[in-house]
Motif scaffolding. Structure first.
Motif, PDB file in Angstrom:
ATOM      1  N   GLN A 142       0.816  -1.212   0.000  1.00 25.83           N
ATOM      2  CA  GLN A 142       0.000   0.000   0.000  1.00 25.83           C
ATOM      3  C   GLN A 142       0.853   1.267   0.000  1.00 25.83           C
ATOM      4  O   GLN A 142       0.414   2.313  -0.483  1.00 25.83           O
ATOM      5  N   TYR A 143       2.067   1.156   0.528  1.00 33.48           N
ATOM      6  CA  TYR A 143       3.006   2.283   0.519  1.00 33.48           C
ATOM      7  C   TYR A 143       4.396   1.763   0.176  1.00 33.48           C
ATOM      8  O   TYR A 143       4.737   0.614   0.467  1.00 33.48           O
ATOM      9  N   VAL A 144       5.215   2.628  -0.428  1.00 30.54           N
ATOM     10  CA  VAL A 144       6.576   2.243  -0.769  1.00 30.54           C
ATOM     11  C   VAL A 144       7.495   3.443  -0.591  1.00 30.54           C
ATOM     12  O   VAL A 144       7.115   4.589  -0.883  1.00 30.54           O
ATOM     13  N   ARG A 145       8.684   3.179  -0.081  1.00 25.85           N
ATOM     14  CA  ARG A 145       9.703   4.232   0.034  1.00 25.85           C
ATOM     15  C   ARG A 145      10.562   4.229  -1.227  1.00 25.85           C
ATOM     16  O   ARG A 145      11.054   3.188  -1.648  1.00 25.85           O
ATOM     17  N   VAL A 146      10.738   5.416  -1.816  1.00 22.51           N
ATOM     18  CA  VAL A 146      11.543   5.571  -3.026  1.00 22.51           C
ATOM     19  C   VAL A 146      12.788   6.382  -2.691  1.00 22.51           C
ATOM     20  O   VAL A 146      12.711   7.601  -2.509  1.00 22.51           O
ATOM     21  N   PRO A 147      13.961   5.746  -2.596  1.00 22.34           N
ATOM     22  CA  PRO A 147      15.194   6.510  -2.394  1.00 22.34           C
ATOM     23  C   PRO A 147      15.556   7.293  -3.659  1.00 22.34           C
ATOM     24  O   PRO A 147      15.127   6.948  -4.764  1.00 22.34           O
ATOM     25  N   LYS A 148      16.351   8.348  -3.504  1.00 22.75           N
ATOM     26  CA  LYS A 148      16.811   9.152  -4.646  1.00 22.75           C
ATOM     27  C   LYS A 148      15.651   9.468  -5.591  1.00 22.75           C
ATOM     28  O   LYS A 148      15.787   9.461  -6.821  1.00 22.75           O
TER      29      LYS A 148
END
Length: 436
Positions: A142-148
């Motif tokens: 449901q959520y995702v962390r996107v680096p850079k």
């Protein structure tokens, strides 16, 4: 950090458990900003890709539980401290990205600032990472962390931040009218298909056929033929084989057809797969494409043995000039080697596992072939992939029709069954809706 209200507890995610074939839907902590360059995306849709099967089958050399998936589209809900109007000298999104913007992510993280990214080889950024791996949780959640994220995401709410060959009004209208299930293909499969086609059509080994001049004069602007025997009409026909007709193989075939039609290149193209349902899908796709998009060449969709015979018939036993290998296993590479001509090229975009390549140096030497391997730099390929997506909505726009690339949109409760069916070729491209 700028953000909307993000749940402080847990969210649903599809996770893989070692050693193999074990998919579960878990409640896991909602990801948080860990670095000033991070962005948190609320996932609207996430797709299942053939590359996910390598891990699913236990062939990825991975033994850690992790969130699956590397294709997702969604909405920005939190921004790290790097984002703001004063982000000078950095990729445009660090200055312009806002909470609420709709974004699609390439399947790899790309900083957009290093030498590798500046050259366009974004899939191998030194600070990069692959979504859906132990190192970076994926987008089937449901959520995702996107680096850079400033160098990774594409802002679909602000198309001025990325290029397109389409007129600006066409580009804006497309973003208003194209479904998210279609735009999701820009995360991986369509850029990879375009990448395979462009690698082949621009390869030096293909140049004599394209230019009508023999090696090495095919690289010269001079009109000197360099040979006492002129080219015949048949020498100008480009013979191409596409091996593997999963979703990426279909995208590669459609991309190659578009290139050949646009450049008005005479061609013979055979699309190959041992699975009948995949061949039928490819036939339906081809029949749906309009005359302008098909070009004027010969096209066939065949099983392996029939394809070998067809290539032999078309080329008097010489072989295909270019082979796109979109499977990623030794049998597919063996087939590619068998059907490619001497002084031909094999472009492999399938994800290969641990087994070594089956050809010896002597075999490669004896055919003078070129092998072009590896991961698509999907962020660099986004603009031409977007343009093709707009052009080919007859194929990429629907769901569940015979010619649709996407078969179904399902909820997370079906994840284990869908993975199992996909692995057995019982279903094609499937999209998960995390909020159903």
């Amino acid at each position: 950090m700028t953000s909307t209200e993000i749940p402080s507890g847990f969210h649903k995610a599809i996770r893989w458990y070692p050693p193999a074939y074990d998919i579960r839907v878990d409640e896991v902590p909602v990801p948080r900003i860990q670095h000033p360059d991070d962005v948190i995306v609320k996932v609207k849709l996430a797709a299942l890709c053939g590359s996910d099967l390598h891990i699913y089958r236990g062939h990825g050399g991975i033994n850690s539980v992790h969130v699956c998936g590397h294709e997702f589209i969604g909405e920005v809900v939190a921004l790290g401290e790097s984002y703001g109007s004063d982000a000078q000298g950095r990729p445009a999104l660090y200055s312009s990205l806002k909470v609420g913007d709709k974004v699609v992510s390439p399947f790899t993280v790309n900083c957009g600032e290093c030498h590798v990214c500046r050259l366009g080889y974004t899939g191998r950024c030194l600070d990069g990472g692959l979504f859906g791996s132990p190192a970076l949780d994926g987008g089937q959640a449901q959520y995702v962390r996107v680096p850079k994220a400033g160098g990774t995401l594409f802002n679909l709410s602000n198309p001025s931040t990325w290029s397109s060959a389409l007129p600006e009004e066409t580009k804006k209208n497309a973003l208003l009218n194209i479904a998210d299930s279609s735009l999701l293909m820009l995360a991986d499969i369509l850029p990879t298909g375009v990448f395979a086609a462009l690698q082949a059509i621009n390869h030096p080994k293909v140049a004599p056929v394209i230019t009508g001049k023999p090696w090495p004069h095919c690289f010269s602007k001079d009109d000197v033929l360099g040979n006492e025997v002129s080219f015949t009409e048949s020498d100008r026909i480009l013979t191409v084989a596409v091996i593997g007709l999963g979703p990426v193989g279909v995208c590669a075939t459609v991309s190659m057809l578009d290139v050949l039609a646009t450049r008005k290149i005479p061609f013979q193209l055979v699309a190959i797969d041992p699975v009948e349902s995949r061949r039928e899908k490819m036939k339906a796709v081809y029949n749906t494409i309009d005359v302008e998009g098909k070009g004027t060449g010969d096209f066939a969709v065949l099983a392996i043995d029939e394809a070998k015979a067809k290539i032999g018939e078309w080329t008097a036993g010489v072989g295909a000039t270019a082979v796109l290998e979109v499977v990623g296993n030794t049998s597919a590479i063996n087939l590619a080697y068998e059907v490619v001509r001497a002084f031909g090229v094999i472009v492999s975009v399938g994800v290969h596992g641990e087994p070594p390549l089956p050809m010896s140096g002597r075999q490669l030497y004896n055919k003078n072939i070129s092998l072009d391997f590896g991961r698509c730099p999907s962020r660099a390929m986004f603009p031409p992939a977007f343009d093709l997506l707009v052009k080919r909505q007859d194929v990429f726009g629907g769901i569940g029709e015979p010619a649709s690339l996407v078969d179904r949109i399902v909820d997370f409760s079906q994840a284990a069954d869908i993975y199992r069916a996909f692995e057995k070729n019982q279903i094609g491209k499937v999209i998960f809706d995390p909020w159903k």
